[in-house]
Design an enzyme around this catalytic site. Structure first.
Site, PDB file in Angstrom:
ATOM      1  N   ARG A   2      11.103  -1.516  11.107  1.00  0.00           N
ATOM      2  CA  ARG A   2      10.090  -0.929  11.815  1.00  0.00           C
ATOM      3  C   ARG A   2       9.846  -1.843  13.221  1.00  0.00           C
ATOM      4  NH1 ARG A   2       5.001   0.474   8.441  1.00  0.00           N
ATOM      5  NH2 ARG A   2       3.727  -0.734   9.894  1.00  0.00           N
ATOM      6  N   ARG A  41      11.661  -5.842   5.230  1.00  0.00           N
ATOM      7  CA  ARG A  41      11.517  -4.389   4.920  1.00  0.00           C
ATOM      8  C   ARG A  41      12.329  -3.418   5.774  1.00  0.00           C
ATOM      9  NH1 ARG A  41       5.667  -1.869   5.560  1.00  0.00           N
ATOM     10  NH2 ARG A  41       5.935  -2.710   7.646  1.00  0.00           N
ATOM     11  N   ARG A  67      -0.441  -8.945  13.240  1.00  0.00           N
ATOM     12  CA  ARG A  67      -1.014  -7.827  12.236  1.00  0.00           C
ATOM     13  C   ARG A  67      -1.937  -8.380  11.316  1.00  0.00           C
ATOM     14  NH1 ARG A  67       4.170  -5.080  10.628  1.00  0.00           N
ATOM     15  NH2 ARG A  67       2.853  -3.945   9.304  1.00  0.00           N
ATOM     16  N   LYS A  79       0.864  -1.211   0.007  1.00  0.00           N
ATOM     17  CA  LYS A  79      -0.081   0.156  -0.043  1.00  0.00           C
ATOM     18  C   LYS A  79       0.817   1.244  -0.054  1.00  0.00           C
ATOM     19  CE  LYS A  79      -2.016  -0.839   3.900  1.00  0.00           C
ATOM     20  NZ  LYS A  79      -1.506  -2.297   4.152  1.00  0.00           N
ATOM     21  N   ARG A 102      -9.880   0.869   8.385  1.00  0.00           N
ATOM     22  CA  ARG A 102      -9.505  -0.600   8.632  1.00  0.00           C
ATOM     23  C   ARG A 102     -10.368  -1.295   9.275  1.00  0.00           C
ATOM     24  NH1 ARG A 102      -3.719   0.636   8.563  1.00  0.00           N
ATOM     25  NH2 ARG A 102      -2.542  -1.395   9.187  1.00  0.00           N
TER      26      ARG A 102
END
Ligand code: AP5
Ligand code: MG
Length: 209
Positions: free
Chosen positions: A153, A122, A164, A13, A88
């Site tokens: 992160r 990531r 998640r 996204k 969400r």
């Protein structure tokens, strides 16, 4: 054009929103980025959000809805925007309907196994937020765009990632049906290469790069 990007954590996204926003010259509104900035600055919102984000849970609806409502009222949103990470939950989508008119919802579809691989690899720039995957960095530890340090992160740790994903399937995936019912949903295969995905999104939006 007012656009929502919907999809699980790691679907792309943020990566795609950046490219499409550049192409269409509209702002990217990432609720995740807004919350991370608030945490860094130690604001009241940041303090409220921290325990939820670190656990891979959603921040309460009442916290996030007001933030988005205020942001969409700003001048730079008058020509359109991409919402990256909002709504969400169904209550967030219902609230959004009271203060915005959405033209398109892009659903990025990627399998869970690939998502885990993407998130664990990531790296993000501490300064400008640009996103990379270690497989493309060839050992580099600084940002191509601004030269600052790249970090992992906090919520990209393995156990938080699984949480998640569960939260996405339980609380966010129902929005697929919500927007399908309104005739707004466009499903895009998010597992093709980055550039192919960008092209597919622009085609679905009827836009040119
Ligand atoms: P947020 O920051 O929105 O995280 P998320 O939805 O979990 O999504 P991600 O940012 O992890 O993934 P992405 O889809 O943007 O993928 P990316 O482009 O980086 O939210 C964080 C937290 O904030 C939430 O857990 C929650 O607590 C809170 N929050 C935020 N919004 C909220 C809301 N509305 N309500 C309540 N709480 C909220 O890509 C991932 C990786 O894959 C990168 O390494 C990238 O380089 C790579 N990649 C991307 N595309 C491709 C491709 N096509 N091929 C190969 N690799 C690719
Ligand atoms: Mg993101």
């Amino acid at each position: 054009m007012n656009i929502i990007f919907l999809g699980p954590p790691g679907a792309g996204k943020g990566t795609q929103a950046q490219k499409i926003c550049d192409a269409l010259n509209i702002p990217q509104i990432s609720t995740g980025d807004i919350l991370r900035r608030a945490m860094k600055e130690g604001t009241e919102t940041g303090k409220k959000a921290k325990s939820f984000i670190d656990a891979g849970q959603l921040v309460p609806d009442e916290v996030i809805i007001d933030i988005v409502k205020e942001r969409l009222a700003m001048d730079d949103c008058k020509q359109g925007y991409i919402l990256d990470g909002f709504p969400r939950t169904v209550p967030q989508a219902e609230a959004l309907d009271t203060f915005a008119t959405i033209d398109s919802v892009i659903e990025l579809d990627v399998k869970d196994e690939e998502l885990v691989n993407r998130l664990s690899g990531r790296r993000v720039c501490v300064k400008c937020g640009a996103t990379y995957h270690i497989s493309m960095l060839n050992g580099k530890i600084t940002c191509d765009k601004c030269g600052e340090e790249l970090i992992q992160r906090n919520d990209d740790k393995a156990e938080t990632v699984l949480n998640r994903l569960k939260v996405y399937h339980d609380q966010t995936a129902p929005l697929i049906g919500y927007y399908e019912g309104k005739g707004l949903l466009k499903k895009i295969d998010g597992a093709q290469g980055m550039d192919n995905t960008t092209r597919a999104i622009l085609d679905a939006l009827g836009a040119k790069a």
